[in-house]
Design an enzyme around this catalytic site. Structure first.
Site, PDB file in Angstrom:
ATOM      1  N   SER A  91      64.556   5.008  50.932  1.00 48.26           N
ATOM      2  CA  SER A  91      64.043   3.946  50.064  1.00 48.26           C
ATOM      3  C   SER A  91      62.552   3.710  50.266  1.00 48.26           C
ATOM      4  O   SER A  91      61.992   2.794  49.658  1.00 48.26           O
ATOM      5  CB  SER A  91      64.806   2.656  50.358  1.00 48.26           C
ATOM      6  OG  SER A  91      64.782   2.394  51.744  1.00 48.26           O
ATOM      7  N   THR A 194      63.232  -1.757  50.557  1.00 48.56           N
ATOM      8  CA  THR A 194      61.829  -1.802  50.948  1.00 48.56           C
ATOM      9  C   THR A 194      61.653  -2.188  52.416  1.00 48.56           C
ATOM     10  O   THR A 194      62.408  -3.015  52.931  1.00 48.56           O
ATOM     11  CB  THR A 194      61.149  -2.883  50.084  1.00 48.56           C
ATOM     12  OG1 THR A 194      61.266  -2.474  48.742  1.00 48.56           O
ATOM     13  CG2 THR A 194      59.716  -3.123  50.451  1.00 48.56           C
ATOM     14  N   THR A 212      57.413   0.879  49.579  1.00 51.70           N
ATOM     15  CA  THR A 212      58.718   1.279  49.041  1.00 51.70           C
ATOM     16  C   THR A 212      58.595   2.465  48.102  1.00 51.70           C
ATOM     17  O   THR A 212      57.519   2.701  47.533  1.00 51.70           O
ATOM     18  CB  THR A 212      59.334   0.090  48.256  1.00 51.70           C
ATOM     19  OG1 THR A 212      60.681   0.388  47.929  1.00 51.70           O
ATOM     20  CG2 THR A 212      58.574  -0.215  46.989  1.00 51.70           C
ATOM     21  N   ARG A 222      57.758   2.897  36.292  1.00 57.25           N
ATOM     22  CA  ARG A 222      58.157   1.545  36.701  1.00 57.25           C
ATOM     23  C   ARG A 222      57.463   1.152  38.014  1.00 57.25           C
ATOM     24  O   ARG A 222      57.388   1.934  38.963  1.00 57.25           O
ATOM     25  CB  ARG A 222      59.672   1.496  36.876  1.00 57.25           C
ATOM     26  CG  ARG A 222      60.232   0.123  37.313  1.00 57.25           C
ATOM     27  CD  ARG A 222      60.419   0.013  38.807  1.00 57.25           C
ATOM     28  NE  ARG A 222      61.182  -1.171  39.184  1.00 57.25           N
ATOM     29  CZ  ARG A 222      61.385  -1.556  40.434  1.00 57.25           C
ATOM     30  NH1 ARG A 222      60.886  -0.861  41.432  1.00 57.25           N
ATOM     31  NH2 ARG A 222      62.086  -2.628  40.707  1.00 57.25           N
ATOM     32  N   VAL A 223      56.963  -0.071  38.049  1.00 59.25           N
ATOM     33  CA  VAL A 223      56.391  -0.643  39.277  1.00 59.25           C
ATOM     34  C   VAL A 223      57.184  -1.900  39.597  1.00 59.25           C
ATOM     35  O   VAL A 223      57.434  -2.718  38.708  1.00 59.25           O
ATOM     36  CB  VAL A 223      54.895  -0.973  39.076  1.00 59.25           C
ATOM     37  CG1 VAL A 223      54.345  -1.790  40.233  1.00 59.25           C
ATOM     38  CG2 VAL A 223      54.083   0.316  38.900  1.00 59.25           C
ATOM     39  N   GLY A 224      57.583  -2.039  40.849  1.00 64.15           N
ATOM     40  CA  GLY A 224      58.362  -3.215  41.251  1.00 64.15           C
ATOM     41  C   GLY A 224      57.478  -4.320  41.805  1.00 64.15           C
ATOM     42  O   GLY A 224      56.277  -4.385  41.555  1.00 64.15           O
ATOM     43  N   THR A 245      62.455  -8.180  49.487  1.00 65.68           N
ATOM     44  CA  THR A 245      63.159  -6.940  49.215  1.00 65.68           C
ATOM     45  C   THR A 245      64.228  -7.229  48.168  1.00 65.68           C
ATOM     46  O   THR A 245      64.603  -8.378  47.960  1.00 65.68           O
ATOM     47  CB  THR A 245      63.776  -6.359  50.505  1.00 65.68           C
ATOM     48  OG1 THR A 245      64.396  -5.109  50.209  1.00 65.68           O
ATOM     49  CG2 THR A 245      64.797  -7.295  51.120  1.00 65.68           C
ATOM     50  N   GLY A 246      64.694  -6.183  47.521  1.00 61.45           N
ATOM     51  CA  GLY A 246      65.718  -6.368  46.505  1.00 61.45           C
ATOM     52  C   GLY A 246      65.219  -6.004  45.122  1.00 61.45           C
ATOM     53  O   GLY A 246      64.252  -5.262  44.990  1.00 61.45           O
ATOM     54  N   GLY A 248      63.211  -5.874  42.294  1.00 58.25           N
ATOM     55  CA  GLY A 248      61.829  -6.323  42.170  1.00 58.25           C
ATOM     56  C   GLY A 248      61.543  -7.123  40.920  1.00 58.25           C
ATOM     57  O   GLY A 248      60.716  -8.044  40.940  1.00 58.25           O
TER      58      GLY A 248
HETATM   59  N1  ASP Z   1      61.803  -4.496  45.847  1.00 59.79           N
HETATM   60  C1  ASP Z   1      61.820  -3.072  45.673  1.00 59.79           C
HETATM   61  C2  ASP Z   1      61.569  -2.741  44.234  1.00 59.79           C
HETATM   62  O1  ASP Z   1      62.097  -3.426  43.380  1.00 59.79           O
HETATM   63  C3  ASP Z   1      63.054  -2.421  46.118  1.00 59.79           C
HETATM   64  C4  ASP Z   1      63.828  -3.061  47.237  1.00 59.79           C
HETATM   65  O2  ASP Z   1      63.315  -3.733  48.079  1.00 59.79           O
HETATM   66  O3  ASP Z   1      65.030  -2.917  47.315  1.00 59.79           O
HETATM   67  O4  ASP Z   1      60.911  -1.769  43.975  1.00 59.79           O
END
Ligand code: ASP
Length: 333
Positions: A91, A194, A212, A222-224, A245-246, A248
């Site tokens: 990841s 991340t 990440t 795509r940009v998170g 995290t998670g 985005g």
């Molecule tokens: N936050 C990151 C994104 O959306 C991914 C993640 O942390 O799980 O790119």
């Protein structure tokens, strides 16, 4: 007026002079942080705090710098470079799962104790985007470089171009193509985790880093949240720092990490701030039951907090008293 007193004076009012109010909450609920309230918390220093289990080796690398009297900025950069360079971590960085076209595209940002920040997004073929983000911060008048421009800049700075798609990640992408073709990550699976890291050094300064490969099999381009200052990371040396995290998109909608820091500025503890920010994410995202978002936070006194929507998010905290520990974050569900 002590540092704490002047901090509290601003904290109670927020930056506009108006009290900070969030739905269902009065400002300044932490009795330890009330003007004229209890004693100052005993400062804990240094502290390293990172997302997920790969935060353990990241903290370890940062700890060597922190205990040697080094800067928090150097600690967070060195820390997150560990998962960036580990092909088994799918990841982040090298070995990260690719986008839907099979390209590994990376997002990262870094922020120091003076509010300087640097960021790269949609960067390809560079193993350590966090170090490129730091160069953007230190060597340019800008905050953010993206795509081909970020790559050109990295090469001009001496970074090497490398293939980041490992055979294992390529095979996973082939399987994805052959099966469901879904883009949205499965909650807490290793297709989106991340590394975000915060550190407080012995001088009492805070810095943060976030890096990440983003959501696996995302749309190309795509940009998170992770490279967006205020969304995936925010640090204010007078208050504290936060990283996310998670999913985005959900964090961006709530400008999550800026919110966490502003809540701490308003007198909330890091834990309360993370919990309230998760509530805000839920308010702004009707699909919240299907996504994961987690925050970690570290304040000026070395106090930490973490919270997430769904169970399953963990984080690593390293303190002088308790060592490097992996902790399950509390969750809304
Ligand atoms: N936050 C990151 C994104 O959306 C991914 C993640 O942390 O799980 O790119």
């Amino acid at each position: 007026m002590s540092d704490r007193r002047s901090f509290l004076k601003t904290a109670a009012l927020g930056t506009t002079g108006a009290p900070i109010l969030l739905s269902g909450c009065a400002p300044g609920a932490d009795p330890d942080l009330q003007e004229g309230g209890g004693p100052d918390p005993d400062p804990v220093r240094p502290v390293a705090l990172s997302t997920w289990a790969h935060g353990i080796p990241a903290n370890e690398a940062g700890w060597a710098i922190l205990t040697g009297g080094g800067r928090a900025l150097d600690a967070v950069e060195a820390g997150v470079r560990i998962p960036e360079g580990d092909p088994e971590i799918t990841s982040v960085g090298y070995g990260g799962f690719p986008d839907r076209f099979g390209r590994v595209t990376l997002d990262a940002c870094i922020m120091d104790e003076s509010g300087r920040c640097g960021s790269v997004a949609f960067l390809q073929e560079i193993k350590h985007p966090i170090s490129v983000a730091r160069r953007v911060m230190e060597e340019t008048p800008h905050v953010m470089l993206v795509g081909a421009g970020a790559l050109d800049f990295a090469l001009a700075q001496g970074f090497q171009r490398e293939n980041l798609l490992t055979p294992e990640s390529e095979a996973a992408w082939e399987r994805w193509k052959a099966t469901n073709g879904e883009t949205r990550p499965i909650i807490n699976m290793e297709n989106h985790d991340t590394i975000g890291m915060l550190a407080l050094d012995q001088a009492g300064n805070l810095s943060g880093a976030c890096t990440t490969s983003g959501a696996a099999y995302k749309y190309h381009g795509r940009v998170g949240d992770s490279p967006i200052i205020g969304a995936g990371l925010y640090v204010d040396n007078e208050v504290g720092g936060a990283t996310a995290t998670g999913w985005g998109e959900a964090v961006i909608r709530a400008v999550g990490c800026f919110l966490v820091v502003e809540l701490m500025r308003g007198g909330r503890s890091p834990q309360e701030a993370c919990e309230l920010a998760v509530e805000r994410v839920i308010e702004k995202n009707p699909d919240w039951r299907e996504i994961q978002v987690g925050f970690i936070a570290l304040d000026k006194w070395g106090r930490t907090g973490a919270f997430c929507i769904q169970p399953g998010f963990n984080y690593a905290v390293y303190t002088p008293e308790e060592g490097n520990r992996l902790i399950d974050a509390g969750s809304r569900v």
